[in-house]
Design an enzyme around this catalytic site. Structure first.
Site, PDB file in Angstrom:
ATOM      1  N   HIS A 175      -2.001  11.579  -7.987  1.00  0.00           N
ATOM      2  CA  HIS A 175      -1.574  12.015  -9.321  1.00  0.00           C
ATOM      3  C   HIS A 175      -2.609  12.969  -9.892  1.00  0.00           C
ATOM      4  CE1 HIS A 175      -4.635   9.424 -11.043  1.00  0.00           C
ATOM      5  NE2 HIS A 175      -4.079   8.339 -10.540  1.00  0.00           N
ATOM      6  N   ASP A 296       0.685  -9.935  -1.327  1.00  0.00           N
ATOM      7  CA  ASP A 296      -0.469 -10.484  -0.617  1.00  0.00           C
ATOM      8  C   ASP A 296      -1.252 -11.408  -1.555  1.00  0.00           C
ATOM      9  OD1 ASP A 296      -3.266 -10.568   0.545  1.00  0.00           O
ATOM     10  OD2 ASP A 296      -2.249  -9.373   2.068  1.00  0.00           O
ATOM     11  N   SER A 311      -5.648   3.901  -7.180  1.00  0.00           N
ATOM     12  CA  SER A 311      -4.773   5.062  -7.047  1.00  0.00           C
ATOM     13  C   SER A 311      -5.144   5.853  -5.807  1.00  0.00           C
ATOM     14  CB  SER A 311      -4.859   5.953  -8.282  1.00  0.00           C
ATOM     15  OG  SER A 311      -6.192   6.325  -8.542  1.00  0.00           O
TER      16      SER A 311
END
Length: 352
Positions: A175, A296, A311
């Protein structure tokens, strides 16, 4: 980002930022549609799977105001910048029409003014404003000041998504960098980084990794950032022997069901964690091609789910790289968004 999700922006480096007693800009990038021919060429290439945390130091594109403070003059104390309407977070881009891109540049403009009012150009929430400030001569230093604490470098921690075999070109984050970074990447650096702690994510509050830069170890050169991530080239001496390799797959091959992300949540070792892809949207143009859910138990126990600093964590399904983690849902930190790898790689092709 609204109340339901948050883009996984840089987390803060625990090293002290460069300061002077005197950002972050969203760069809108034009993203082209990937051609089928280009995608086929990319799919035939093998990539090292990332997941390692990295420390990024990028030019801010000006002098970003971190804090407003007082200036003690001869017989008076004032807050010149605040009185003129400046705010913390403003990015000072120019003084009397001359570009400002560093702390040194702002100091030079103040020294040159001779006490006369300076007309500053500042960037605030994407809008350029003109603010006139009357400096005050600091009684202790004998220098003209406007009462701001600034920085000219943005530093933070994110995750490497992939490194192309052969060329060592890499992509990270998935991003844009947020408000403040300069498109001029001169001097931008990528350092090795250790994750030394975690603030767990909870409902209504995004968690974050805590990281430590290893400034003595530059691992890559940053060359471009855009709306789909940060791109550059790894150092040829970096040891990638422990990294698994994979080919990429288009979003059309992604299916609802089990997948894996690679992330570093402790130390410097990237590990795989199980997730589920809950939704696939090939046409989304906001870097949200996947809705993912962390399944998980070890990752949930460690971080609460998806946290800032993750990220760029690569997403693999059926052994192929299909995307990267980009956002977390604030109302459920086990859920978030991911960008497809072909959309992310539009930035890689722009870099070339």
């Amino acid at each position: 980002m609204g109340g339901l999700m948050r883009r996984l922006n840089f987390i803060k480096n625990t090293s002290r930022p460069r300061r002077a007693a005197l950002g972050v800009l969203v760069l809108a990038a034009v993203i082209s549609v990937t051609s089928g021919q280009q995608l086929e060429a990319d799919a035939a290439t093998e990539y090292y799977i990332g997941g390692m945390a990295a420390g990024f130091a990028l030019p801010a594109g000006g002098a970003e105001i971190v804090e407003l403070n007082s200036v003690a003059g001869d017989g008076e104390t004032r807050r010149p910048a605040e009185e003129a309407g400046m705010r913390a977070g403003d990015l000072i881009c120019a003084a009397d029409g001359a570009a400002i891109d560093s702390i040194a540049g702002l100091n030079a403009a103040l020294e040159k003014c001779g006490g006369k009012s300076i007309r500053f150009t500042v960037l605030r929430d994407g809008e350029r404003l003109q603010v006139s400030v009357q400096p005050l001569l600091d009684a202790k230093t004998g220098k003209w000041k406007i009462g701001v604490l600034i920085r000219d470098t943005l530093s933070g921690i994110g995750t490497i998504t992939y490194i192309e075999k052969g060329s060592l070109h890499f992509g990270a984050l998935g991003h844009g960098i947020g408000e403040g970074a300069s498109p001029d990447m001169t001097g931008a650096k990528v350092f090795a980084c250790s994750v030394i702690g975690v603030n767990k994510g909870t409902r209504g509050r995004a968690g974050e990794l805590k990281g430590l830069f290893h400034h003595e170890t530059t691992i890559a050169r940053a060359e471009l950032f855009c709306g789909t991530g940060l791109f550059g080239t790894f150092e040829s001496g970096y040891d990638l022997s422990a990294c698994r390799t994979a080919e990429i797959a288009p979003v059309s091959e992604a299916v609802i069901g089990k997948a894996v992300i690679y992330s570093t949540v402790d130390g410097r070792e990237s590990k795989p964690y199980e997730i589920a892809i809950a939704k696939v949207d090939a046409n989304d143009r906001d870097n949200k091609n996947f809705v993912i859910k962390v399944t998980d138990e070890a990752l949930i126990a460690e971080t609460g789910g998806i946290v800032q600093g993750m990220s760029g964590s690569p997403i693999l399904q059926n052994g192929k790289l299909i995307g990267a983690v980009t956002h977390v849902f604030l109302n459920d930190p086990t859920r978030g968004y991911g960008i497809s790898i072909e959309r992310m790689m539009t930035g890689e092709r722009e870099r070339r």
